[in-house]
Design a protein around this motif. Sequence first.
Motif, PDB file in Angstrom:
ATOM      1  N   LYS A  31      12.758  24.941  -8.423  1.00 46.70           N
ATOM      2  CA  LYS A  31      11.761  23.988  -8.901  1.00 46.70           C
ATOM      3  C   LYS A  31      11.776  22.808  -7.951  1.00 46.70           C
ATOM      4  O   LYS A  31      12.814  22.457  -7.386  1.00 46.70           O
ATOM      5  CB  LYS A  31      12.073  23.508 -10.323  1.00 46.70           C
ATOM      6  N   GLN A  35       9.378  18.038 -10.176  1.00 51.61           N
ATOM      7  CA  GLN A  35       9.347  18.723 -11.473  1.00 51.61           C
ATOM      8  C   GLN A  35      10.658  18.521 -12.224  1.00 51.61           C
ATOM      9  O   GLN A  35      10.651  18.274 -13.437  1.00 51.61           O
ATOM     10  CB  GLN A  35       9.076  20.216 -11.316  1.00 51.61           C
ATOM     11  N   ARG A  58      -1.065  15.996  -2.517  1.00 50.25           N
ATOM     12  CA  ARG A  58      -0.170  17.154  -2.582  1.00 50.25           C
ATOM     13  C   ARG A  58       0.790  17.020  -3.759  1.00 50.25           C
ATOM     14  O   ARG A  58       1.050  17.997  -4.476  1.00 50.25           O
ATOM     15  CB  ARG A  58       0.607  17.292  -1.266  1.00 50.25           C
ATOM     16  N   ASP A  61      -1.300  17.428  -7.023  1.00 50.35           N
ATOM     17  CA  ASP A  61      -1.627  18.822  -7.330  1.00 50.35           C
ATOM     18  C   ASP A  61      -0.407  19.577  -7.840  1.00 50.35           C
ATOM     19  O   ASP A  61      -0.501  20.375  -8.790  1.00 50.35           O
ATOM     20  CB  ASP A  61      -2.189  19.512  -6.089  1.00 50.35           C
ATOM     21  N   ALA A  62       0.744  19.347  -7.218  1.00 53.17           N
ATOM     22  CA  ALA A  62       1.966  20.018  -7.658  1.00 53.17           C
ATOM     23  C   ALA A  62       2.344  19.580  -9.066  1.00 53.17           C
ATOM     24  O   ALA A  62       2.712  20.404  -9.914  1.00 53.17           O
ATOM     25  CB  ALA A  62       3.113  19.719  -6.689  1.00 53.17           C
ATOM     26  N   GLU A  64       0.375  18.231 -11.479  1.00 51.85           N
ATOM     27  CA  GLU A  64      -0.568  18.754 -12.465  1.00 51.85           C
ATOM     28  C   GLU A  64      -0.368  20.251 -12.664  1.00 51.85           C
ATOM     29  O   GLU A  64      -0.598  20.771 -13.763  1.00 51.85           O
ATOM     30  CB  GLU A  64      -1.993  18.450 -12.024  1.00 51.85           C
ATOM     31  N   GLY A  65       0.121  20.931 -11.631  1.00 54.19           N
ATOM     32  CA  GLY A  65       0.376  22.363 -11.726  1.00 54.19           C
ATOM     33  C   GLY A  65       1.467  22.716 -12.715  1.00 54.19           C
ATOM     34  O   GLY A  65       1.440  23.792 -13.315  1.00 54.19           O
ATOM     35  N   PHE A  66       2.449  21.836 -12.886  1.00 56.58           N
ATOM     36  CA  PHE A  66       3.482  22.129 -13.895  1.00 56.58           C
ATOM     37  C   PHE A  66       3.259  21.339 -15.186  1.00 56.58           C
ATOM     38  O   PHE A  66       4.121  21.306 -16.069  1.00 56.58           O
ATOM     39  CB  PHE A  66       4.907  21.925 -13.350  1.00 56.58           C
TER      40      PHE A  66
END
Length: 262
Positions: A31, A35, A58, A61-62, A64-66
Amino acid sequence: MSATILIPARYASTRYPGKPLVELTGPDGPKTLIQRSWEVAKAVAGVDAVHVVTDDTRIRDAAEGFGASVIMTSSACRNGTERCAEAVAVAGIESDIVVNLQGDAPLTPVWFLEALIDAMCSWPEVEAATPVLRCDEATLSNFLEDRKNGLVGGTTAVFGRQMQALYFSKEVIPYTGSRGAEGPVPVFHHVGVYAYRPAALAAYLDWPVGPLESLEGLEQLRFLENGAAMRCVEVEARGRVFWELNNPVDVARIEAALEEMS
């Protein structure tokens, strides 16, 4: 009192570019650093909201991705405290306490943050507070070894009888060369977490960067250089290792600690 945790993160770290997106492998798999820091914040009891705060798409986006909430700030922010202050203004955050959990401290135990929030609730006169952890022999040895090798490791703190912060440094203070082997280590590791009153955060943006902050590269020294009270809150490790990710060499240390926590 209401509390919001902000996790400032920037991509353009001088010592370790791209640090928030570095993957750390633990028992739960790989991870990113950001995160793991967010997961710590989400586990804190009694917090109204948790936001990642960044100027980099970057990282946005990462995050919001988790599943993280993200507040975008300008690239003009020079440190995490400035980024938190801007985020409070941009997002209209109205919490009584704003907590800055820096995004490079994934080993921060939840009880460190809970103790910090509890202390701010108990000390209404205090403008800002930060945790400190007494070093054990192994941590002190790591600090001294890093300095010997020209690496900037953890930050140390000294404080007065009423726990008022006197100074923070990337050097190991106080000097320990003359101490005997008996007794507790007289060095306290500064834990990279802060709690502020919203008014103190707003004032921070108006204060100039002083010579001590500039030399040490430590944002909290701006409070001390401008006469603002910062209280230290001693916390206990409870057998846990605490180490921040400051240099690439710290990745292996943190991954080893993650394995031990499983």
